[in-house]
Scaffold this motif. Sequence first.
Motif, PDB file in Angstrom:
ATOM      1  N   LEU A   1      -6.494   4.443  -5.068  1.00  0.00           N
ATOM      2  CA  LEU A   1      -7.160   3.626  -4.050  1.00  0.00           C
ATOM      3  C   LEU A   1      -7.652   2.318  -4.653  1.00  0.00           C
ATOM      4  O   LEU A   1      -7.540   1.251  -4.033  1.00  0.00           O
ATOM      5  CB  LEU A   1      -8.350   4.392  -3.460  1.00  0.00           C
TER       6      LEU A   1
ATOM      7  N   VAL B   1       0.830  -1.212   0.000  1.00  0.00           N
ATOM      8  CA  VAL B   1       0.000   0.000   0.000  1.00  0.00           C
ATOM      9  C   VAL B   1       0.872   1.273   0.000  1.00  0.00           C
ATOM     10  O   VAL B   1       0.847   2.060   0.951  1.00  0.00           O
ATOM     11  CB  VAL B   1      -0.978   0.021   1.194  1.00  0.00           C
TER      12      VAL B   1
ATOM     13  N   GLU C   1       7.859  17.989   3.727  1.00  0.00           N
ATOM     14  CA  GLU C   1       7.559  17.035   4.793  1.00  0.00           C
ATOM     15  C   GLU C   1       6.672  15.900   4.258  1.00  0.00           C
ATOM     16  O   GLU C   1       6.873  14.727   4.593  1.00  0.00           O
ATOM     17  CB  GLU C   1       6.871  17.784   5.942  1.00  0.00           C
ATOM     18  N   MET C   2       5.694  16.262   3.420  1.00  0.00           N
ATOM     19  CA  MET C   2       4.814  15.224   2.867  1.00  0.00           C
ATOM     20  C   MET C   2       5.591  14.308   1.932  1.00  0.00           C
ATOM     21  O   MET C   2       5.418  13.079   1.984  1.00  0.00           O
ATOM     22  CB  MET C   2       3.647  15.879   2.121  1.00  0.00           C
TER      23      MET C   2
ATOM     24  N   GLY D   1      -4.995  -0.241  -5.126  1.00  0.00           N
ATOM     25  CA  GLY D   1      -4.442  -0.743  -3.867  1.00  0.00           C
ATOM     26  C   GLY D   1      -3.438   0.168  -3.195  1.00  0.00           C
ATOM     27  O   GLY D   1      -2.921  -0.161  -2.131  1.00  0.00           O
ATOM     28  N   ALA D   2      -3.157   1.327  -3.797  1.00  0.00           N
ATOM     29  CA  ALA D   2      -2.210   2.272  -3.202  1.00  0.00           C
ATOM     30  C   ALA D   2      -2.949   3.275  -2.325  1.00  0.00           C
ATOM     31  O   ALA D   2      -4.176   3.223  -2.193  1.00  0.00           O
ATOM     32  CB  ALA D   2      -1.437   3.005  -4.301  1.00  0.00           C
TER      33      ALA D   2
ATOM     34  N   MET E   1      -2.813  14.231  -1.578  1.00  0.00           N
ATOM     35  CA  MET E   1      -2.665  15.437  -2.373  1.00  0.00           C
ATOM     36  C   MET E   1      -2.281  16.577  -1.434  1.00  0.00           C
ATOM     37  O   MET E   1      -2.989  16.828  -0.454  1.00  0.00           O
ATOM     38  CB  MET E   1      -3.991  15.800  -3.051  1.00  0.00           C
ATOM     39  N   ALA E   2      -1.170  17.247  -1.717  1.00  0.00           N
ATOM     40  CA  ALA E   2      -0.755  18.386  -0.894  1.00  0.00           C
ATOM     41  C   ALA E   2       0.171  19.242  -1.739  1.00  0.00           C
ATOM     42  O   ALA E   2       1.046  18.708  -2.425  1.00  0.00           O
ATOM     43  CB  ALA E   2      -0.042  17.904   0.363  1.00  0.00           C
ATOM     44  N   HIS E   3      -0.040  20.555  -1.692  1.00  0.00           N
ATOM     45  CA  HIS E   3       0.731  21.433  -2.584  1.00  0.00           C
ATOM     46  C   HIS E   3       1.323  22.641  -1.871  1.00  0.00           C
ATOM     47  O   HIS E   3       2.102  23.382  -2.470  1.00  0.00           O
ATOM     48  CB  HIS E   3      -0.163  21.926  -3.712  1.00  0.00           C
ATOM     49  N   ALA E   4       0.958  22.884  -0.606  1.00  0.00           N
ATOM     50  CA  ALA E   4       1.428  24.109   0.055  1.00  0.00           C
ATOM     51  C   ALA E   4       2.940  24.047   0.266  1.00  0.00           C
ATOM     52  O   ALA E   4       3.465  23.025   0.709  1.00  0.00           O
ATOM     53  CB  ALA E   4       0.715  24.293   1.389  1.00  0.00           C
TER      54      ALA E   4
ATOM     55  N   ALA F   1      -6.988  10.109  -7.374  1.00  0.00           N
ATOM     56  CA  ALA F   1      -7.009   9.533  -6.027  1.00  0.00           C
ATOM     57  C   ALA F   1      -7.810   8.241  -6.022  1.00  0.00           C
ATOM     58  O   ALA F   1      -7.402   7.240  -5.405  1.00  0.00           O
ATOM     59  CB  ALA F   1      -7.596  10.537  -5.034  1.00  0.00           C
TER      60      ALA F   1
ATOM     61  N   LEU G   1       7.372  11.605   3.590  1.00  0.00           N
ATOM     62  CA  LEU G   1       6.607  10.460   4.082  1.00  0.00           C
ATOM     63  C   LEU G   1       6.240   9.481   2.970  1.00  0.00           C
ATOM     64  O   LEU G   1       5.903   8.333   3.242  1.00  0.00           O
ATOM     65  CB  LEU G   1       5.293  10.942   4.718  1.00  0.00           C
TER      66      LEU G   1
ATOM     67  N   GLU H   1       4.605  25.208   2.484  1.00  0.00           N
ATOM     68  CA  GLU H   1       4.935  24.971   3.892  1.00  0.00           C
ATOM     69  C   GLU H   1       5.038  23.490   4.241  1.00  0.00           C
ATOM     70  O   GLU H   1       5.598  23.141   5.275  1.00  0.00           O
ATOM     71  CB  GLU H   1       3.868  25.596   4.807  1.00  0.00           C
ATOM     72  N   GLU H   2       4.470  22.626   3.429  1.00  0.00           N
ATOM     73  CA  GLU H   2       4.411  21.223   3.854  1.00  0.00           C
ATOM     74  C   GLU H   2       4.861  20.213   2.803  1.00  0.00           C
ATOM     75  O   GLU H   2       4.966  19.023   3.117  1.00  0.00           O
ATOM     76  CB  GLU H   2       2.987  20.867   4.302  1.00  0.00           C
TER      77      GLU H   2
END
Lengths: 297, 297, 297
Positions: C57, C37, C74-75, C60-61, C65-68, C53, C78, C70-71
Amino acid sequence: MMHHFGRYVNNSLERPDAMNTLAGRAAENLAAVRRTVPLVHNITNFVVMNVTANALLAVGASPVMAHASEEVEEMAGLADALVLNIGTLSREWVSSMILAGRTSKARGKTVVFDPVGAGATRFRTETACRVLADAGVGIVRGNASEICALDEAARSAADPATPGAARPRGVDAIHATDAAVAAAERLAAGAGVAVAVTGPTDVVTDGRRRIRVAGGHPLMRRVTGTGCTASALIAAFAAVDPDPAAAAATGLAVFGLAGEIAGQGADGPGTFMIRLLDALHAVTPAQVRAGVRIEGG
Amino acid sequence: MMHHFGRYVNNSLERPDAMNTLAGRAAENLAAVRRTVPLVHNITNFVVMNVTANALLAVGASPVMAHASEEVEEMAGLADALVLNIGTLSREWVSSMILAGRTSKARGKTVVFDPVGAGATRFRTETACRVLADAGVGIVRGNASEICALDEAARSAADPATPGAARPRGVDAIHATDAAVAAAERLAAGAGVAVAVTGPTDVVTDGRRRIRVAGGHPLMRRVTGTGCTASALIAAFAAVDPDPAAAAATGLAVFGLAGEIAGQGADGPGTFMIRLLDALHAVTPAQVRAGVRIEGG
Amino acid sequence: MMHHFGRYVNNSLERPDAMNTLAGRAAENLAAVRRTVPLVHNITNFVVMNVTANALLAVGASPVMAHASEEVEEMAGLADALVLNIGTLSREWVSSMILAGRTSKARGKTVVFDPVGAGATRFRTETACRVLADAGVGIVRGNASEICALDEAARSAADPATPGAARPRGVDAIHATDAAVAAAERLAAGAGVAVAVTGPTDVVTDGRRRIRVAGGHPLMRRVTGTGCTASALIAAFAAVDPDPAAAAATGLAVFGLAGEIAGQGADGPGTFMIRLLDALHAVTPAQVRAGVRIEGG
């Protein structure tokens, strides 16, 4: 509903009645969209981007979504029609709408404007007025309250003494529809655009003609973005039909017929939404000629 | 699952057990949503905007999405409930969330907060704490790890000596659920909100009561945005139910029942997603009263 | 298409032909995605976020979604793979793409780049070149015109005397495909990446090997975001397969097989789109081993 086109076969000079003319034009426009695959540039809201793109693909057009100020003029320069939709507007996007709209207008391409939520907030109403005034709009499509709000705001901007006079507050539905048609005709004449008011029956006007389009299905009101999809389809039709009112009416008529087809056997709004894409893809010019419900013009 | 409401018919003073009370309340809330068509204002993420709007329409509410700082206060001023969701957050949107939340709170409307990804990045966790502290939140809905992260961060902000103490790392699922319930109860008591932890079984608490809601379908985990949809439905129910914990529990119960209905015969996550919209539209108050699985309170 | 794996059973040292190797690898990669996964971080366009997305899913993955700004680092820190897609680009998002891409690259994770619309506007082409140069890209997936435009722009940047020389304008489809394969091979060798050109038949190259993948269904061209979905699935496969070309080819092969399955009995693009999610969820490693059409390598 049945049409009897056979009686025109032997006498091409006999002018068919307007309803049949527009039904035939709807069929021809659909065929032209599929033949020419117009590129429709959308600067639209986040909620409907996916379904709008899918509806354009399903009917036979080619969608592109682009909003960055660095590229909207160039993208509009490639496209055969432009959709401006303020559903989830923000200030930077409005600037891009103006840039793209002016480019399209200068190239002789049609700009379709969807003033989502005009009248709901001051920012939306003011933005709608600005887009209408500055973005080369050729066709406006909205629901009754959006068109009334836009008409009122446009007149208020022209003559600050008039605001609020005709605002349809608390009136019953029939009155609201009548008010919206009057608003649409004023807006069309004042701004030099075609206006489509969509609802249980759609009305399209360019200030001179009044065309009524029936069709659709009650589940359309239970799926988000059907109004926005109508605006996008109108743009595809405007890419192949130089008459804005005819483009709007024929686009709405085909969408309404697809809605009727999709509604047959739909289990609810989810399956309806999916079947609507199938119907936009499957509906034939012959079905359109025989099945659309459009009159006036 | 069968309920036997008959025994209350002849004695309206006999207090029904809590489970039946909440099942009846879920039915009444669903009927009230359909009767009053509450306007639910969403400042939410790009991934789920379409499906969230469609779920609200399907269940009988009216969605609006608007995020511009120029209009969020005015839009929140029109709405019957507000959803704040940080799934694809950016700095400007967070400011709009605070503005809209404060407006809703001042008007006595419920603000539902979905702290998507709290704990995953520092920016999300800090933003979640800020929204929880400043945006008039009345109900928080998240999964176990989001609720644990938010509880931990909120306590850490209050007492810098405590961070990390209860972080559920590497624990098994049962332990995680227990930890999340404890976190939810601390968070609810500390912030004065209702907290819903969703998972295989949902738990809702306002710091005093603990309500458990079963239902749903395993395919829900294979469709994006089901958690976000749950938050939006809770907002619709909060528009008709002044008790935040009851609104959250009944909204989740109806969503869970719709998921069970949708799962019957679904071929996979695609058809399930579509059938879920159909089920939200088709499910009746009578089915809800007889079929939801909700207890406690 | 039939494979005859039986003949390898008794002699594991006999090297299977390349086609069978890759079919088996596709099956193993699918099983590995479901087993592990992988978290796939997407910085992608608004049109396809939901369907991307859902496809991740379904197979099976696990998508995020994140674009700021600031993050995103970090994303990306992960995630097991990263997708960068410029479909609805804006300047701030491009900065986030660079930040996230560098983080992924530094962690040894694969960055998949989808240069949507490269060649259509100067901003897109320049952005595509910048992402390719600065964001640690390991795999590029595009259609023929995007890959040709990117190759041309990359060579033009390296040697300003060469622009336009190989631009495939007005050439027929076969020529265009050949030109795109040549462009892909130059791009792959020059940038040190694997390149996938998708179309009626897909071609994957890392500058040394050339792998062809057949499959899919004509309705894929009538659904928005199928190319973007292919890129996302490639990222999921790259999370479990360290060879970029093999990851791209096997991901495309599984997607193509799912498209074939979805196309059986689909009534149009709407139902096809939904059945495609069902098929991504239902397709088994055994079906993949027996059914994918992949050769070369």
